[in-house]
Design a protein around this motif. Structure first.
Motif, PDB file in Angstrom:
ATOM      1  N   ARG A 191       0.835  -1.210   0.000  1.00  0.00           N
ATOM      2  CA  ARG A 191       0.000   0.000   0.000  1.00  0.00           C
ATOM      3  C   ARG A 191       0.868   1.258   0.000  1.00  0.00           C
ATOM      4  N   ARG A 245      -5.809   9.112  -1.610  1.00  0.00           N
ATOM      5  CA  ARG A 245      -5.844   7.753  -1.055  1.00  0.00           C
ATOM      6  C   ARG A 245      -5.278   7.704   0.362  1.00  0.00           C
ATOM      7  N   ARG A 276      -6.458   8.796   3.279  1.00  0.00           N
ATOM      8  CA  ARG A 276      -7.352   8.393   4.353  1.00  0.00           C
ATOM      9  C   ARG A 276      -7.513   6.874   4.365  1.00  0.00           C
ATOM     10  N   SER A 277      -7.654   6.308   3.187  1.00  0.00           N
ATOM     11  CA  SER A 277      -7.852   4.868   3.156  1.00  0.00           C
ATOM     12  C   SER A 277      -6.573   4.137   3.585  1.00  0.00           C
ATOM     13  N   ARG A 327      -6.581   4.213   7.371  1.00  0.00           N
ATOM     14  CA  ARG A 327      -7.535   3.231   7.905  1.00  0.00           C
ATOM     15  C   ARG A 327      -7.004   1.818   7.763  1.00  0.00           C
ATOM     16  N   PHE A 328      -6.379   1.553   6.614  1.00  0.00           N
ATOM     17  CA  PHE A 328      -5.854   0.219   6.365  1.00  0.00           C
ATOM     18  C   PHE A 328      -4.814  -0.151   7.421  1.00  0.00           C
ATOM     19  N   ASN A 372     -10.945  12.443   2.480  1.00  0.00           N
ATOM     20  CA  ASN A 372     -11.862  12.516   3.617  1.00  0.00           C
ATOM     21  C   ASN A 372     -13.189  13.123   3.148  1.00  0.00           C
TER      22      ASN A 372
END
Ligand SMILES: [Zn+2]
Length: 538
Positions: free
Chosen positions: A34, A279, A281-282, A285-286, A335
């Motif tokens: 990622r 990307r 924020r994701s 979270r990941f 977001n």
């Protein structure tokens, strides 16, 4: 100024020094992929000399094709009194087969003398031999000057002198570390400038003539890790080390989820490619999901609350012009803007939320005033609508005569049985009506709410067979302080989800079963209304 600020992620090494953070080798690989996707330049995979799990990660990483990121193995300079080729830690670094090796050496005479028990001269040789040896083995070497700022404050001359063997022997980056996290931004700026001047005099040439670049590694013990990193960038360094979500030892490392957007959007420099910012924020979270830690809502840029508005005046303003109360557009970092409905809410919040849920209000503000006033009353009783969107929607519909109940409760009965040697068992029977047709069912459950949920589900199944995908995912009970003259109440919050969405509903009562029923009923009404809307749109 076309060169980006190089990002060096150490989530997989320094990040795992944080309390409760552990990654398996596979999880590390997933995170590395990622980070590569988003455009991080270097990923520190671990310390192979200290941790067998890290060796496994380097094996996996070697068989993985990364788009652009370089994987770095981390370790210390050689030990005192042995040659680099005989040092097992340096060998473990080479055995990792990474193109980049990061080694840390001592800059603070206190550590050299009092902790390690080496002479100051020997420490300089350890740095020199280790960097030279790794360069001979064709590695890109990043040199982390551990405790550099503390060392500089105690013994400026010696701290600066430790950098010379790393520079002379070809380290690509000299990273100044605020290992204890006690340095403030104005000190960072001053010390970096002093170091540049000292080195230019010592080396007898401008630093710009050399290949070497500088970096910063900051810890957050004064809450300054991001500020210190940004100050260092403004002072001319080219690499920032940090972790996703600021995970790391004690109070953590510099948080890359703040540093990246600050560099790209505020300093107008480049770190990751601009198009990948959305990307962030994701990614955040990941990493928190993988670490099994609850994401921090108030985390700048990527937290759930980072662009959330509650005060009525603010909501009114952002409806006209988001910039009035937002320092940047939330979509830039992936977001979203959120508006809460709560006892602070004015008409504007209600209008914003009503539109989001498709509840129609009259144009003259009468409806929204009525909803505000009802919400204020209910919040006095212990309801909290900013955490219960689903119940807010139903309430707004009821107050504006738009609520269409898709089932009605006639009655229910819940019993609990406890046998001396056995755990409790719960049974529920329920009678509901749908379009004047009654249905009575019974079910068991792990507890009274689960039994009630099962019975309601069974009863509704005859009328609405598509409820299978809906699940209750969280159930929270809180005792609300009893006010004068009233008994203590409980607030029940239920979170439900299906394949498309997550919604929350609420119930408040002196009786926990009654409170649970309210939240449960709202949850099913919400879901059925949603299905109904989809059906009628077809
Ligand atoms: Zn560190």
């Amino acid at each position: 100024m076309n060169e980006p600020i190089f990002l060096y992620d150490t989530t997989l090494r320094d990040g795992t020094q944080g309390e409760n953070i552990n990654f398996s080798a596979d999880e590390k690989l997933n995170i590395a992929e990622r980070l590569d996707d988003i455009g991080v330049h270097y990923i520190e995979g671990g310390w192979p000399g200290s941790n067998p799990k890290d060796i496994q990660f380097f094996d996996l990483a070697r068989r993985t094709e990364f788009k652009q990121t370089k994987i770095a193995a981390f370790g210390a300079t050689r030990r005192a009194g042995i040659a680099p080729e005989d040092d097992p830690n340096l060998q473990a670094l080479l055995d990792s087969h990474t193109s980049v090796v990061t080694i840390f050496g001592k800059s603070w005479d206190l550590h050299v003398d009092r902790i390690m028990g080496n002479t100051l001269e020997e420490n300089l040789e350890m740095i020199q031999d280790s960097v030279a040896y790794l360069k001979d083995q064709h590695r890109e070497v990043i040199y982390d000057a551990e405790h550099f700022f503390d060392g500089f404050k105690d013994n400026r001359e010696y701290a600066c002198r430790t950098l010379i063997p790393a520079i002379r022997n070809g380290a690509a980056f000299i990273v100044l570390c605020d290992t204890n996290g006690g340095t403030l931004p104005h000190e960072i700026e001053q010390i970096i400038q002093d170091v540049y001047r000292w080195l230019e005099v010592e080396l007898g040439a401008p630093l710009a003539d050399r290949q070497v670049k500088f970096g910063i590694h900051a810890h957050n013990d004064c809450g300054m890790a991001v500020a210190n990193s940004i100050t260092a960038v403004r002072s001319g360094i080219s690499m920032v080390q940090g972790t996703i979500n600021g995970y790391g030892e004690r109070c953590g490392n510099a948080d890359l989820t703040s540093i990246i957007p600050i560099i790209n959007t505020k300093l107008k420099r480049l770190s990751i490619p601009q198009e990948n910012l959305a990307r962030l924020r994701s990614l955040s979270r990941f990493v928190s999901e993988t670490a099994n830690l609850v994401p921090l809502n108030t985390r700048p840029f990527v937290g759930k609350s980072a662009f959330t508005h509650k005060g009525g005046v603010h909501v009114n303003a952002i409806m006209k012009l988001p910039r009035a109360y937002e320092h940047m557009n939330p979509e830039t970092v992936g977001n979203t803007r959120r508006v809460l409905v709560s006892d602070l809410s004015g008409k504007s919040n209600i209008e914003y939320k009503a539109e989001e849920f498709g509840v129609k209000l009259d144009g003259n503000g009468h409806d929204s005033r009525q909803i505000v006033s009802k919400i204020k009353d209910l919040e006095q009783e212990g309801y909290q609508f900013d955490v219960a969107d689903g119940s807010f929607k139903i309430l707004a519909e009821k107050l504006t005569d738009q609520f269409k109940p898709l089932f009605e409760l006639e009655s229910f009965r819940v019993t609990i049985e406890k046998d001396k040697e056995q755990p409790c068992t719960a049974h529920a029977t329920i009678k509901i009506s749908v379009d004047n047709r009654n249905e009575i069912t019974a079910a068991e459950g792990y507890g009274p709410v689960s039994a009630l949920d099962n019975a309601l589900r069974k009863a509704l199944d005859r009328f609405y067979p598509d409820l299978d995908a809906m699940r209750l995912v969280d159930f929270k009970v809180r005792v609300i302080d009893g006010r004068v003259g009233t008994a203590a109440k409980v607030r029940v919050l239920i979170e439900s989800r299906d394949q498309d969405q997550i919604w929350s509903t609420i119930g408040v009562s002196e009786d926990i079963i009654e409170a649970s029923w309210q939240a449960l009923a709202d949850s099913f009404q919400y879901k059925l209304a949603y299905e109904d809307k989809i059906r009628s749109a077809k």
